[in-house]
Every structure is written in C-alpha cells, then in structure tokens.
Design a protein around this motif. Sequence first.
Motif, PDB file in Angstrom:
ATOM      1  N   GLU A  91      80.513  60.630  16.790  1.00  0.00           N
ATOM      2  CA  GLU A  91      79.176  60.750  17.387  1.00  0.00           C
ATOM      3  C   GLU A  91      78.843  59.584  18.305  1.00  0.00           C
ATOM      4  O   GLU A  91      77.763  58.991  18.239  1.00  0.00           O
TER       5      GLU A  91
ATOM      6  N   LYS B  18      83.805  61.996  19.934  1.00  0.00           N
ATOM      7  CA  LYS B  18      82.874  63.048  19.551  1.00  0.00           C
ATOM      8  C   LYS B  18      82.722  63.093  18.032  1.00  0.00           C
ATOM      9  O   LYS B  18      81.613  63.180  17.502  1.00  0.00           O
TER      10      LYS B  18
ATOM     11  N   ASN C 249      78.386  58.624  22.216  1.00  0.00           N
ATOM     12  CA  ASN C 249      78.186  59.281  23.515  1.00  0.00           C
ATOM     13  C   ASN C 249      78.763  58.444  24.651  1.00  0.00           C
ATOM     14  O   ASN C 249      78.645  57.220  24.660  1.00  0.00           O
TER      15      ASN C 249
END
Lengths: 433, 143
Positions: free
Chosen positions: B94, B91, B96
């Motif tokens: 960044e 996370k 996914n």
Amino acid sequence: MIFDEKHECMPLDSLRELQEKRLRAAVKVAYEKVAHYKRVFDENRLKPEDIKTLDDLDKIPFTYKNDLRDNYPFGMLAVPLHDVAEIHASSGTTGNPTVVAYTKNDIALWSHVMARTFACAGATPNDIVQNAYGYGLFTGGLGFHYGALELGASIVPTSSGQTKRQLKLIQDFGSTVITCTPSYSVHMAEEAMASGIDPRTTTIRLGILGAEPWSEEMRREIEEKWAMDAIDIYGLSEIIGPGVAVECPAKNGLHLFSDHFFPEIINPETGERLPDGGRGELVLTTLTKEALPLLRFRVGDITSITHEPCEACGRTMPRIAKIFGRTDDMLIVRGINVFPSQIESVLLSVEGAEPHYLIVVDRERGLDRLEIQVEVSQQLFTDEVKGLETLRDKISDEIENVLGVKAAVKLVEPQTIERSMGKAKRVIDNRRI
Amino acid sequence: MKIKQLSLFLENTSGRLVDALSLLGDARINIRALSLSDTSDFGILRLIVNDVDKAYQILTDKHYTVLKSDVVAVEVEDRPGALVDILRILKDAEINVEYTYAFVERGGEQAILIFRFDDMEKGIRVLQGKGVTLLTADQVRTR
C-alpha cells in the motif's frame, strides 16, 4: 421626458438656495448623529453653524473610503439599525467590505433619482426594461429595478449573466431598454451574432450603461452593433448607487442631480476646488440621505464639471464629463471594484508570504478577463504537479471569494514579471477604455 | 538510500526548456535522467545529474525556482515484466507512487527506475526487504 421638472430645471439661484438649506440640515444631522463627524468637526474647531452657504463647504475636511472601512460595519450610520431598510456592500480592500445602508426614505430617494435617470436617458413608462445588472449586494441591480418601477415601466429582472437566456427574453418579450455594463452589452451583441441573431433587428432601442468607464469609441461600437442609443450613467454605492448622474440623449455630459448630491471638483494633490472645465477629482456631499450622510466624500474618479444649463434638454443640473480615470489604482472589472491591495492580501493569506504578481485585464468578446500571474518562488514550489495545481486553485477561489469576480491564476517563473524602480509593476490593463 | 533529484519549475512556453538545459550543458553538467510533467500553463522538469549541488547553484543564480528532493533509484534487469514486479511489491504494501521515470544503463543490461513515493521511508524499507537493489548517488552517477 423630464421626470421631476420642478427640480431638474430649477433656476440656478433657487437651486442654490435649496442646496444651502439642505446642506445646513445635513451637516447638523451628521454632527449630531455620526461620531466620526462629531470628532472631525471638534478636532478642527468647527461647528455645524459655521457651515451656512456652499462657500463654507471647504471648511469641512474630506471623507475617505477608509473612513467607511474603519467604521465597519455600521459606525458611519446616522440612524439606529431599526430604521435601516436595506443594506448593501461592495468588496473591501483589506478584507472588510464597504457597507452602505438605506432608510425607507433613502430607498424612495433612490427610486426617485433612478426614475429621473431613466427618463433623462430617454426611457418612458411604455418601455420594457430588461435589467441585466447583477441583483444582490451590488447596488446596480436593485437601483435600476427601483427606478424602472418608479417610472412605471415594465421590468424584466434578468440580473447579469446567462446570455443565451437574455437574448431569448429580448426576442420573446420584446424588451426595448437594456440596462447593464457597457462591456456586457458588447458581449451580448457578439453572442447574438454567433447564434445567428442580428441585435440590430431586435426591439432594443436604448441601453443605459454604466458601472465601469468606457470610451466614445466603445459607445459608437455598441450603438452600431445594437442600432440603439447608448447612454452613460454614473453612480457609486457610497453616495446612493446608480442614480447620481446620467446623460440626456444629447450625450453632452452627465447631468448630476445636485439638489441631492452636491458636487465639487478638486485638485487631488492640494484639495483646492477647481473652476468649471478643470479636470480633477469628483467630491460629493449627500444633501438628503438619512442613513449614511457623507460630507465631501472623495470619490476617486477624475472628471470635470460645467454648470451651464443643457441647451438640448433644458435641465439646470450641472454636467460632469465622462469619467477619465482614477486617482488611485482601483480597477473596475465587470463593474466590480478591484484594488491590487486586495489581491496582495489574498496571496499573503494563502501562502504567508507575498510573491511577486501581476494583474492583467483583457477584454475578450466584450467581457473583462482578469488574470493574476504569480511568480512561483522557492517557498511556493512543490515538486508535484498536483501541489501546484492545488495552490493555483486555492488562490483563484480565494480571489473570487474576496473580490466577487473570477480570476484566472497563472503560475509563472521568477523574475518574469517586469520590475520598475525596484518595485514590481502591478497592473497591465489591455482594455481599450 | 535516497538520492537527490532536482525539480525545476518552467512555464509552458517555447524556449523555456532549452534555456534551462543549456545553462547546465555550458557548465558541463551531465544529465543521467529526466522527466517532464506538464500542464497547459506550466511544467515541472525533474533531473538526475552528476553534480546536484553545482547544478542547483547555477539554476538558482539565474533565478530559476529549483528544489532538491529525495527519490529512490531502483536497479532492475532490462527485461519485460521487471517494472511490474516492483509495482506489485509496492501495491501489496500500500505504497503509492507519486511519479516515476526510467533510464537504461550504459551496458544495456540493467534499467534504473526513479521513484517518488507518498511514504519514502516505508517504500525503501519494503523494497530492501524484498531484496530489490537500491542505488546510491555515486552508483547512479557512474553507471
């Protein structure tokens, strides 16, 4: 009631005389004003003067739906656009829709033959006509609208869909005639019963139903559900829209308005004309249309014809039998023409390769349901659910764009669609028509 | 540090799963981990097996739609919070997660998490930079 007794009950010899006079004029105009016909006549060393009587008609080569498509959009028109009053279109098989156009006189003719149609079916100027055919490019909505107007009835132009509102207006306005596709009338009746309304107790007494083939069994079901007369009507936009032929209350064949649209029944293989009673493809020649005159247009519908005047109503217009089927693979879904090749071109455009597919048509609660099963090939497959869902929705949206009718797309495993003779079977029609 | 996973398209109808898996069982292919994503119409079966190429061949011979795709196998201690630690790292960078599934090693001390990221290369770089253990195909096969 006979709207135009002079013509609809014309003695057969006077009718023939009128048809031949109109035919000579129509052929002359087609030759002089439409490049396609000039070319076809010249290629066949045929002159307009060679067509003198109805027996000369078979000298003229047939006109096909493809000729309209090849001359998209306005190449087949016999008048300048300036003289065109209205343009309609139906979905095309290869991307381009089939375009039809009307002059002001054509609209007057359309109104007239549709007024004949209403009267022949049993409607009167005192009726309240709820017109649940779709308004728009589809010729159903406006054709019925013009006819009811010409007849002098009151029109409730509901267009198609919104069934609950349709039922409310029937009850509140006291509509007496419903015009829609036969399958939609079944759907309406079932929706009514589901919400506690018995359609038999409504003011509706007559349904003028068409735009798709339907059986005598379905007629009985509709008449019983609604406690109304269910009358079959026939037409196609290339010729004029609805208003080509209609049953009288005797329901013994559809009276075809042959003083304006001349019918032949041919053997679709050989092109030879068949005698009365022979089952074959309907071919129509427009005798009085201005904007889009068509000579010997291959309609693609299979029927038979009788020229015996009707004992029940006295009309001398020839009668065609209820449509038996098609000469091609065209399907009619919710009144819309669907060719498997259209679905093929959508799949091709979405994925660049033609996957195996199957078209399944069902009728659920009176409404046609179109499902397209698409085999997920290695090229189409992505490892993520959202990728496959995107693919499915894209196909579904594109099909609705091209056909104008919603289709449920179902992704299936390879080799699950039955193949016959190496070629996949394309259509399963589960409707009882 | 990517390993190969097999993805299999299945219609969501009864018997489809057993049909596909029995082909692999009969060929003595061992499944190390699996997950099934399903919708009302179809599903995607994802498999980590001991012999990817053989399994691929068997399934394509029987006309299944199969895809070999890259995933990463992350080894973590089998304790509460271990998965969360990994997810936090992702996370913060960044990255996914497209999907994940997990299985416990034979010894029972370690768990293996299978991941597919939107950016595989970046995901691998970030995890390795944080000292997370990524397994090779051989390691996954034998543990």
